[in-house]
Design a protein around this motif. Structure first.
Motif, mmCIF file in Angstrom:
data_model
loop_
_atom_site.group_PDB
_atom_site.id
_atom_site.type_symbol
_atom_site.label_atom_id
_atom_site.label_comp_id
_atom_site.label_asym_id
_atom_site.label_seq_id
_atom_site.Cartn_x
_atom_site.Cartn_y
_atom_site.Cartn_z
ATOM 1 N N VAL A 154 -45.711 -51.510 -7.375
ATOM 2 C CA VAL A 154 -47.268 -51.529 -7.457
ATOM 3 C C VAL A 154 -47.883 -50.638 -8.721
ATOM 4 O O VAL A 154 -48.816 -50.876 -9.529
ATOM 5 N N ALA A 155 -47.084 -49.477 -9.036
ATOM 6 C CA ALA A 155 -47.445 -48.528 -10.359
ATOM 7 C C ALA A 155 -47.225 -49.377 -11.631
ATOM 8 O O ALA A 155 -48.064 -49.367 -12.375
ATOM 9 N N ALA A 156 -46.407 -50.329 -11.666
ATOM 10 C CA ALA A 156 -45.826 -51.260 -12.935
ATOM 11 C C ALA A 156 -47.112 -52.287 -13.100
ATOM 12 O O ALA A 156 -47.614 -52.398 -14.193
ATOM 13 N N ALA A 157 -47.396 -52.686 -11.924
ATOM 14 C CA ALA A 157 -48.464 -53.759 -11.909
ATOM 15 C C ALA A 157 -49.880 -53.274 -12.411
ATOM 16 O O ALA A 157 -50.355 -53.767 -13.313
ATOM 17 N N GLY A 158 -50.043 -51.889 -11.807
ATOM 18 C CA GLY A 158 -51.419 -51.248 -12.114
ATOM 19 C C GLY A 158 -51.247 -50.907 -13.707
ATOM 20 O O GLY A 158 -52.189 -50.866 -14.412
ATOM 21 N N LEU A 159 -50.135 -50.281 -14.138
ATOM 22 C CA LEU A 159 -49.966 -49.990 -15.645
ATOM 23 C C LEU A 159 -50.338 -51.376 -16.434
ATOM 24 O O LEU A 159 -50.823 -51.105 -17.495
ATOM 25 N N PHE A 160 -49.515 -52.385 -16.140
ATOM 26 C CA PHE A 160 -49.986 -53.739 -16.921
ATOM 27 C C PHE A 160 -51.616 -53.832 -16.932
ATOM 28 O O PHE A 160 -51.787 -54.633 -17.805
ATOM 29 N N LEU A 161 -52.200 -54.076 -15.952
ATOM 30 C CA LEU A 161 -53.727 -54.161 -15.724
ATOM 31 C C LEU A 161 -54.355 -53.124 -16.485
ATOM 32 O O LEU A 161 -55.709 -53.444 -16.744
ATOM 33 N N THR A 162 -53.722 -51.959 -16.829
ATOM 34 C CA THR A 162 -54.403 -50.935 -17.371
ATOM 35 C C THR A 162 -54.533 -50.884 -18.893
ATOM 36 O O THR A 162 -55.430 -50.814 -19.968
ATOM 37 N N HIS A 163 -53.135 -51.080 -19.725
ATOM 38 C CA HIS A 163 -53.189 -51.309 -20.751
ATOM 39 C C HIS A 163 -51.889 -51.991 -21.388
ATOM 40 O O HIS A 163 -50.797 -51.703 -20.934
ATOM 41 N N TYR A 164 -51.701 -52.822 -22.114
ATOM 42 C CA TYR A 164 -50.916 -53.794 -22.567
ATOM 43 C C TYR A 164 -49.761 -53.014 -23.275
ATOM 44 O O TYR A 164 -48.534 -53.292 -23.412
ATOM 45 N N ARG A 165 -50.208 -52.013 -24.318
ATOM 46 C CA ARG A 165 -49.175 -51.352 -25.288
ATOM 47 C C ARG A 165 -48.686 -50.267 -24.311
ATOM 48 O O ARG A 165 -47.454 -50.136 -24.743
ATOM 49 N N VAL A 166 -49.186 -49.806 -23.440
ATOM 50 C CA VAL A 166 -48.346 -48.688 -22.551
ATOM 51 C C VAL A 166 -47.429 -49.285 -21.696
ATOM 52 O O VAL A 166 -46.307 -48.616 -21.302
#
Length: 301
Positions: A238-250
């Motif tokens: 879930v955290a990785a999915a949220g990270l992907f939706l927040t910023h592609y570079r991060v």
């Protein structure tokens, strides 16, 4: 998620000494304190603390002495938050060009009540392929508080900026197993380094939000691997999915962290239950590079 993981033990300990007093006695003290302060809940709270039984005050002081890192972390977070909010006290709109685009997309989501499939009517683009995690949070915050979208973006952006102290503390403690090192890491991020404080001038709110999530995602991934826990694996996903939706570079930073982490475990031959990070042994592949074989010469007979 990261804050709840860090505060879990603290909440349990606080609940122990707060639940030992009788409910009837507690209600009597609350009514009396409220009357003494003219109905002010905040003032009544301090009156109740001052009139608390010695046993409760002793348990509170004992908890602070036993776990000083949590009060220090709370002071560090609140100080950082106060400084971040003070920095935007005179601003009516977010700064720099990136903030304009973030405000515009957040407003579009707030107006439609969903993630849009195009940029119309503000821009002639038929598809939306930009990371929208931060903008959804801003739109929800604006809807929940009734504040204009620009004001919501300013306030929420600074709050998330301060939350980075907590998430950095979480990952630093996980890596070093030292509360001192974790507090120093949070201190540097919150009060010493110009980044991420400068992001309010730069308008890089999406990258900042991704970097707030990044330590939590890394922590959950490490826990999932080393504890072989399905719950942690779900939270990590879930955290990785949220990270992907927040910023592609991060998300690339996240992948790089996992690559180094798994390489380290492979090089040091760590077992799943061993969460320490020692130096590579001589028998491991990386250890052969760090500790080259010694040249042994035989002495003449």
């Amino acid at each position: 998620v990261g804050f709840s993981l860090m505060a879990k033990k603290a909440v349990r300990l606080v609940a122990i000494w707060t639940s030992r007093s009788g409910s009837g006695e507690k209600q009597t003290r609350e009514v009396s304190a409220t009357r003494e302060t003219g109905g002010s809940p905040l003032a009544a709270y301090f009156v109740r603390v001052g009139d608390a039984p010695p046993g409760r005050l002793y348990r509170m002081a004992s908890w602070v002495r036993s776990y000083p890192q949590y009060p220090l972390l709370a002071i560090l977070f609140l100080t950082t938050l106060a400084i971040r909010l003070f920095a935007i006290r005179d601003l009516s709109l977010p700064l720099w060009g990136d903030s304009l685009h973030h405000t515009w997309l957040s407003r579009l989501i707030a107006e439609r009540g969903q993630v849009p499939d195009s940029y119309y009517p503000y821009f002639p683009l038929d598809s939306l392929n930009y990371h929208y995690g931060f903008h959804v949070i801003v739109a929800f915050f604006s809807w929940a508080t009734g504040l204009p979208v620009p004001t919501s973006l300013l306030i929420l952006g600074q709050v998330l900026n301060a939350v980075s102290v907590l998430t950095v503390y979480l990952l630093s403690h996980r890596l070093t197993h030292s509360h001192t090192a974790a507090l120093l890491s949070g201190l540097i991020v919150g009060l010493v380094s110009s980044m991420p404080a400068y992001y309010v001038n730069w308008g890089r709110y999406t990258q900042m939000t991704g970097q707030v999530i990044l330590p939590v995602a890394a922590f959950l991934a490490m826990e999932a691997v080393e504890k072989r826990s399905g719950a942690y694996a779900t939270l990590a996903a879930v955290a990785a999915a949220g990270l992907f939706l927040t910023h592609y570079r991060v998300i690339l930073f996240y992948v790089a962290f996992l690559a180094v982490y798994f390489a380290w475990r492979l090089a040091t031959n760590r077992s799943p239950k061993d969460n320490s990070l020692p130096a590579p042994s001589r028998d491991a592949p990386l250890g052969r590079l760090i500790h080259p074989p010694e040249n042994k010469t035989q002495e003449p007979p």
